[in-house]
Design a protein around this motif. Structure first.
Motif, short mmCIF file in Angstrom:
data_model
loop_
_atom_site.label_atom_id
_atom_site.label_comp_id
_atom_site.label_asym_id
_atom_site.label_seq_id
_atom_site.Cartn_x
_atom_site.Cartn_y
_atom_site.Cartn_z
N TYR A 187 -98.99 -67.53 -66.10
CA TYR A 187 -100.14 -67.79 -66.98
C TYR A 187 -100.99 -66.53 -67.12
N LEU A 188 -101.24 -65.83 -66.02
CA LEU A 188 -102.04 -64.60 -66.09
C LEU A 188 -101.33 -63.52 -66.89
N ARG A 189 -100.01 -63.45 -66.73
CA ARG A 189 -99.24 -62.49 -67.55
C ARG A 189 -99.36 -62.85 -69.03
N TYR A 190 -99.23 -64.13 -69.33
CA TYR A 190 -99.35 -64.60 -70.71
C TYR A 190 -100.70 -64.22 -71.30
N ARG A 191 -101.77 -64.43 -70.53
CA ARG A 191 -103.12 -64.09 -71.01
C ARG A 191 -103.24 -62.60 -71.32
N GLU A 217 -95.90 -56.50 -61.86
CA GLU A 217 -96.36 -56.94 -60.54
C GLU A 217 -96.93 -58.35 -60.54
N GLU A 218 -97.54 -58.77 -61.66
CA GLU A 218 -98.18 -60.09 -61.70
C GLU A 218 -97.13 -61.19 -61.61
N GLN A 219 -97.25 -62.05 -60.62
CA GLN A 219 -96.30 -63.13 -60.41
C GLN A 219 -96.71 -64.41 -61.13
N ASP A 220 -97.99 -64.53 -61.45
CA ASP A 220 -98.49 -65.73 -62.12
C ASP A 220 -98.18 -65.63 -63.62
N PRO A 264 -104.92 -59.15 -55.66
CA PRO A 264 -104.63 -57.74 -55.36
C PRO A 264 -103.96 -57.02 -56.53
N VAL A 265 -103.15 -57.74 -57.31
CA VAL A 265 -102.49 -57.13 -58.47
C VAL A 265 -103.53 -56.72 -59.51
N MET A 266 -104.51 -57.59 -59.77
CA MET A 266 -105.56 -57.28 -60.74
C MET A 266 -106.46 -56.16 -60.24
N VAL A 267 -106.74 -56.14 -58.94
CA VAL A 267 -107.55 -55.06 -58.38
C VAL A 267 -106.84 -53.72 -58.58
N ARG A 268 -105.54 -53.67 -58.31
CA ARG A 268 -104.79 -52.41 -58.53
C ARG A 268 -104.80 -52.03 -60.01
N TYR A 269 -104.63 -52.99 -60.89
CA TYR A 269 -104.65 -52.73 -62.33
C TYR A 269 -106.01 -52.16 -62.73
N ASN A 270 -107.08 -52.80 -62.27
CA ASN A 270 -108.43 -52.32 -62.61
C ASN A 270 -108.66 -50.90 -62.12
N ARG A 271 -108.22 -50.59 -60.91
CA ARG A 271 -108.39 -49.24 -60.37
C ARG A 271 -107.61 -48.21 -61.20
N ARG A 272 -106.40 -48.57 -61.58
CA ARG A 272 -105.57 -47.65 -62.38
C ARG A 272 -106.20 -47.42 -63.75
N ILE A 273 -106.67 -48.47 -64.38
CA ILE A 273 -107.28 -48.34 -65.70
C ILE A 273 -108.58 -47.54 -65.61
N LEU A 274 -109.38 -47.79 -64.57
CA LEU A 274 -110.62 -47.02 -64.40
C LEU A 274 -110.32 -45.53 -64.22
#
Length: 196
Positions: free
Chosen positions: A136-140, A131-134, A70-80
């Motif tokens: 590793y994903l934040r690092y990437r 918002e990202e809790q992971d 859900p965090v990535m989905v919100r990010y994608n929507r905001r960037i779009l």
């Protein structure tokens, strides 16, 4: 009946590569038409905004394929949303500048049209990192952003020296954003291909 689904094309929809290919092909055609003066700048901008519509199914296909959080989905929507605002603002600003005698505060205001959405992009990335809790994903994401920034700095410095010695034409600084965004995507793709 035999199962004919493949990872590239599933019953859930087309692959992100299909939409990315269509987007880049459409953009290339628009650029070619503009460079050959077959279309005006205004028509090119309208067509480009239309081509950007392909980014919506591209992002959705990527989210489906990668089971986005859900965090990535919100990010994608905001960037779009910010990307559409940027291209639309840039198109309006260029059209107003090319077609009307503008000066003073009005010019400042139209310069803000494409600028404000870039602030929204920066905010969206910062919000994602909060918002990202992971970890590793934040690092990437941070790593991809730094790789992209390094690319922009290297290209900008090199081009600046070529320009100083009058080997290449001047380019406007707003090109930093599209170059950075492409670099961000390429960095993420490179990390994915390497399995990082």
């Amino acid at each position: 009946m035999e199962d004919t689904e493949t990872p590239a094309h599933t019953s859930a929809g087309r692959s992100p590569w299909f939409w990315a290919g269509n987007y880049f092909a459409s953009s290339a055609i628009i650029v070619a038409l503009k460079l050959t003066d077959a279309i005006t700048s205004t028509v090119a901008m309208i067509l480009f905004v239309g081509a950007m519509g392909l980014l919506i199914p591209l992002v959705r296909a990527g989210e489906r394929q990668n089971c986005a959080s859900p965090v990535m989905v919100r990010y994608n929507r905001r960037i779009l949303a910010a990307s559409f605002g940027y291209v639309l603002g840039l198109g309006i600003a260029i059209a107003l500048w090319n077609n009307y005698e503008l000066s003073g505060p009005v010019v400042f205001a139209i310069a803000l049209l494409p600028t404000l959405p870039t602030f929204a992009m920066i905010w969206a990335m910062g919000r994602y990192l909060v918002e990202e809790q992971d970890e590793y994903l934040r690092y990437r994401m941070v790593r991809a952003a730094i790789m992209s920034l390094g690319g922009v700095l290297a290209i900008g410095i090199f081009w600046g020296f070529l320009e100083m010695f009058e080997l290449v034409p001047h380019i406007w600084a707003w090109w930093v954003l599209p170059v950075w965004a492409v670099g961000l995507g390429l960095a993420q793709l490179w990390m994915k291909v390497r399995g990082e």
